[in-house]
Scaffold this active site. Structure first.
Site, PDB file in Angstrom:
ATOM      1  N   ALA A  68       4.097   6.414  19.398  1.00 37.97           N
ATOM      2  CA  ALA A  68       4.715   6.808  18.140  1.00 37.97           C
ATOM      3  C   ALA A  68       5.660   7.998  18.306  1.00 37.97           C
ATOM      4  O   ALA A  68       6.166   8.536  17.323  1.00 37.97           O
ATOM      5  CB  ALA A  68       3.624   7.143  17.123  1.00 37.97           C
ATOM      6  N   ASN A  80      -2.327  11.446  19.272  1.00 38.86           N
ATOM      7  CA  ASN A  80      -2.159  10.850  20.601  1.00 38.86           C
ATOM      8  C   ASN A  80      -0.785  11.201  21.126  1.00 38.86           C
ATOM      9  O   ASN A  80      -0.571  11.309  22.329  1.00 38.86           O
ATOM     10  CB  ASN A  80      -2.320   9.334  20.503  1.00 38.86           C
ATOM     11  CG  ASN A  80      -3.736   8.959  20.128  1.00 38.86           C
ATOM     12  OD1 ASN A  80      -4.663   9.196  20.881  1.00 38.86           O
ATOM     13  ND2 ASN A  80      -3.904   8.398  18.941  1.00 38.86           N
ATOM     14  N   HIS A 120       7.239  13.506  13.560  1.00 41.95           N
ATOM     15  CA  HIS A 120       6.952  14.344  14.728  1.00 41.95           C
ATOM     16  C   HIS A 120       8.245  15.004  15.209  1.00 41.95           C
ATOM     17  O   HIS A 120       9.238  14.310  15.434  1.00 41.95           O
ATOM     18  CB  HIS A 120       6.399  13.500  15.876  1.00 41.95           C
ATOM     19  CG  HIS A 120       5.224  12.645  15.500  1.00 41.95           C
ATOM     20  ND1 HIS A 120       3.975  13.171  15.237  1.00 41.95           N
ATOM     21  CD2 HIS A 120       5.094  11.306  15.341  1.00 41.95           C
ATOM     22  CE1 HIS A 120       3.139  12.181  14.946  1.00 41.95           C
ATOM     23  NE2 HIS A 120       3.800  11.038  14.986  1.00 41.95           N
TER      24      HIS A 120
HETATM   25  N1  LIG Z   1      -0.305   6.613  21.434  1.00 38.13           N
HETATM   26  C1  LIG Z   1       0.216   6.519  20.216  1.00 38.13           C
HETATM   27  O1  LIG Z   1       1.370   6.884  19.977  1.00 38.13           O
HETATM   28  C2  LIG Z   1      -0.617   5.971  19.113  1.00 38.13           C
HETATM   29  C3  LIG Z   1      -1.948   5.721  19.322  1.00 38.13           C
HETATM   30  N2  LIG Z   1      -2.734   5.193  18.335  1.00 38.13           N
HETATM   31  C4  LIG Z   1      -4.145   4.965  18.660  1.00 38.13           C
HETATM   32  O2  LIG Z   1      -4.306   3.596  19.033  1.00 38.13           O
HETATM   33  C5  LIG Z   1      -5.623   3.152  18.722  1.00 38.13           C
HETATM   34  C6  LIG Z   1      -5.559   1.859  17.924  1.00 38.13           C
HETATM   35  O3  LIG Z   1      -4.862   2.079  16.713  1.00 38.13           O
HETATM   36  P1  LIG Z   1      -4.804   0.968  15.550  1.00 38.13           P
HETATM   37  O4  LIG Z   1      -4.456  -0.350  16.129  1.00 38.13           O
HETATM   38  O5  LIG Z   1      -3.963   1.535  14.476  1.00 38.13           O
HETATM   39  O6  LIG Z   1      -6.332   0.973  15.081  1.00 38.13           O
HETATM   40  P2  LIG Z   1      -7.100  -0.135  14.226  1.00 38.13           P
HETATM   41  O7  LIG Z   1      -8.269   0.557  13.619  1.00 38.13           O
HETATM   42  O8  LIG Z   1      -6.171  -0.881  13.337  1.00 38.13           O
HETATM   43  O9  LIG Z   1      -7.589  -1.148  15.346  1.00 38.13           O
HETATM   44  C7  LIG Z   1      -8.625  -0.871  16.252  1.00 38.13           C
HETATM   45  C8  LIG Z   1      -9.344  -2.163  16.515  1.00 38.13           C
HETATM   46  O10 LIG Z   1     -10.355  -1.959  17.491  1.00 38.13           O
HETATM   47  C9  LIG Z   1     -11.456  -2.753  17.124  1.00 38.13           C
HETATM   48  N3  LIG Z   1     -12.699  -2.271  17.736  1.00 38.13           N
HETATM   49  C10 LIG Z   1     -13.532  -1.304  17.308  1.00 38.13           C
HETATM   50  N4  LIG Z   1     -14.587  -1.200  18.121  1.00 38.13           N
HETATM   51  C11 LIG Z   1     -14.429  -2.133  19.075  1.00 38.13           C
HETATM   52  C12 LIG Z   1     -15.204  -2.533  20.187  1.00 38.13           C
HETATM   53  N5  LIG Z   1     -16.354  -1.939  20.475  1.00 38.13           N
HETATM   54  N6  LIG Z   1     -14.751  -3.550  20.957  1.00 38.13           N
HETATM   55  C13 LIG Z   1     -13.565  -4.143  20.683  1.00 38.13           C
HETATM   56  N7  LIG Z   1     -12.786  -3.801  19.629  1.00 38.13           N
HETATM   57  C14 LIG Z   1     -13.209  -2.810  18.847  1.00 38.13           C
HETATM   58  C15 LIG Z   1     -11.520  -2.665  15.610  1.00 38.13           C
HETATM   59  O11 LIG Z   1     -12.242  -3.729  15.059  1.00 38.13           O
HETATM   60  C16 LIG Z   1     -10.039  -2.709  15.249  1.00 38.13           C
HETATM   61  O12 LIG Z   1      -9.616  -4.036  15.022  1.00 38.13           O
HETATM   62  C17 LIG Z   1      -6.281   4.306  17.970  1.00 38.13           C
HETATM   63  O13 LIG Z   1      -7.085   5.081  18.856  1.00 38.13           O
HETATM   64  C18 LIG Z   1      -5.097   5.144  17.493  1.00 38.13           C
HETATM   65  O14 LIG Z   1      -5.421   6.500  17.306  1.00 38.13           O
HETATM   66  C19 LIG Z   1      -2.197   4.872  17.123  1.00 38.13           C
HETATM   67  C20 LIG Z   1      -0.870   5.114  16.856  1.00 38.13           C
HETATM   68  C21 LIG Z   1       0.018   5.733  17.809  1.00 38.13           C
HETATM   69  O1  LIG Z   2       2.749   8.848  14.172  1.00 40.27           O
HETATM   70  C1  LIG Z   2       1.982   7.902  14.375  1.00 40.27           C
HETATM   71  O2  LIG Z   2       2.290   6.766  14.033  1.00 40.27           O
HETATM   72  C2  LIG Z   2       0.670   8.035  15.081  1.00 40.27           C
HETATM   73  C3  LIG Z   2       0.326   9.337  15.590  1.00 40.27           C
HETATM   74  O3  LIG Z   2       0.689  10.364  15.089  1.00 40.27           O
HETATM   75  C4  LIG Z   2      -0.530   9.371  16.776  1.00 40.27           C
HETATM   76  O4  LIG Z   2      -1.414   8.501  16.937  1.00 40.27           O
HETATM   77  O5  LIG Z   2      -0.325  10.254  17.588  1.00 40.27           O
END
Ligand SMILES: NC(=O)C1=CN([C@@H]2O[C@H](COP(=O)(O)OP(=O)(O)OC[C@H]3O[C@@H](n4cnc5c(N)ncnc54)[C@H](O)[C@@H]3O)[C@@H](O)[C@H]2O)C=CC1
Ligand SMILES: O=C([O-])CC(=O)C(=O)O
Length: 273
Positions: free
Chosen positions: A126, A194, A224
């Site tokens: 992001a 993140n 951001h």
């Molecule tokens: N690096 C970056 O820029 C970003 C990182 N993230 C991170 O990415 C990750 C995923 O984000 P989203 O897709 O928005 O979350 P989300 O909550 O929509 O999806 C997570 C999925 O993981 C599943 N899950 C939970 N426990 C599980 C298990 N034990 N085994 C398998 N699946 C399981 C859930 O059922 C859900 O479908 C989060 O940690 C979030 O903070 C999100 C946005 C930006």
């Molecule tokens: O901006 C976003 O979409 C998500 C975010 O901050 C993060 O996970 O670091």
């Protein structure tokens, strides 16, 4: 037609990011990559979600994914990150992590890469501008700062807010709710910065990367701003992410960044650092 070697992809977490990436891969967006397996908390629901796919993937537990895939995209909650990362690294796979904040407290994973031949490829996610941050970090960097503004509801439930009794529902003007380094930010806001962790890994590390977080009722986008002072450039960069309807703390660009990262992994030509 050119014979493109196929890489097998597994997706850990079929939520906001995972399902979007799965759909795009299944639709043939990346000719060098096929979707082999997914993992989800609710396996029956996952089976429904992929039932209409052209080529439905296997539905496996988190620890089985590395048996079936060359590349594993982690897009699950931070709490299960290590289960996914440990098996991917042990089996010499390429791990593409999204819950990057967890990595900052488990840098030993990076030390194990040489032993097993595994790779960790962190998407810009992001955020923006990690190409320039990596370039300036080859020289001398004085400071790297991240200021994140989110609609207050997007920060709800973050451990730092709970521990300090900060109720985002009562916030009616832009309020700085955190100031510290990237390591502390990742602990206090595991689902929100993140991006701070990715910035720290690209640049000057978690202790020296400074992070501010604002609960801001005047913004509708996850915003951001990265500011860098270095001996080669001054960087001032802002990204305004449209929240996903399914999970507003996650911006829509995140799944697209994963797609661009996967494309880079298989592309014969690569642009950008
Ligand atoms: N690096 C970056 O820029 C970003 C990182 N993230 C991170 O990415 C990750 C995923 O984000 P989203 O897709 O928005 O979350 P989300 O909550 O929509 O999806 C997570 C999925 O993981 C599943 N899950 C939970 N426990 C599980 C298990 N034990 N085994 C398998 N699946 C399981 C859930 O059922 C859900 O479908 C989060 O940690 C979030 O903070 C999100 C946005 C930006
Ligand atoms: O901006 C976003 O979409 C998500 C975010 O901050 C993060 O996970 O670091």
């Amino acid at each position: 037609m050119q014979n493109i070697p196929q890489q097998r992809l597994a997706i850990a977490g079929l939520g906001t990011i995972g399902l979007e990436v799965a759909r795009r891969i299944d639709a043939g967006a990346l000719p060098g990559i096929s979707l082999a397996a997914v993992s989800a908390r609710d396996q029956a629901r996952a089976a429904e979600r992929v039932a209409g796919f052209r080529s439905p993937p296997k539905i496996l537990s988190l620890s089985e994914l590395a048996d079936e895939a060359d590349i594993i995209v982690e897009c699950a909650p931070a709490a299960v990150f290590m289960e996914i990362a440990n098996t991917a690294v042990a089996q010499g796979r390429t791990l593409v992590p999204l819950s990057v904040g967890v990595l900052l407290n488990h840098l030993e994973l990076i030390d194990r890469l040489d032993e097993t031949g595994a790779r960790i490829v962190v998407p810009t996610g992001a955020l923006l501008g990690l190409d320039a941050v990596k370039a300036v970090a080859e020289g001398e960097v004085e400071s790297i700062r991240l200021s994140t503004r989110k609609p207050p509801a997007g920060l709800k439930g973050a451990p730092h807010l709970v521990e300090n009794g900060i109720d985002v529902d009562g916030i009616t003007a832009p309020t700085r709710v955190f100031s510290g380094n990237a390591r502390e930010a990742a602990k206090g806001f595991p689902a929100n910065v993140n991006v701070g962790a990715a910035l720290a890994l690209a640049g000057i590390g978690p202790e020296r990367t400074e992070v501010e977080i604002w609960a801001d009722p005047t913004v509708t986008r996850n915003t951001h701003t990265v500011t860098v002072e270095s001996d080669s450039s001054r960087l001032n960069m802002t990204i305004e992410n449209i929240p996903t309807p399914e999970n507003p703390p996650t911006g829509k660009i995140t799944a697209l960044s994963v797609m661009a990262t996967l494309r880079r992994l298989t592309a014969p030509m690569v642009v950008g650092t």
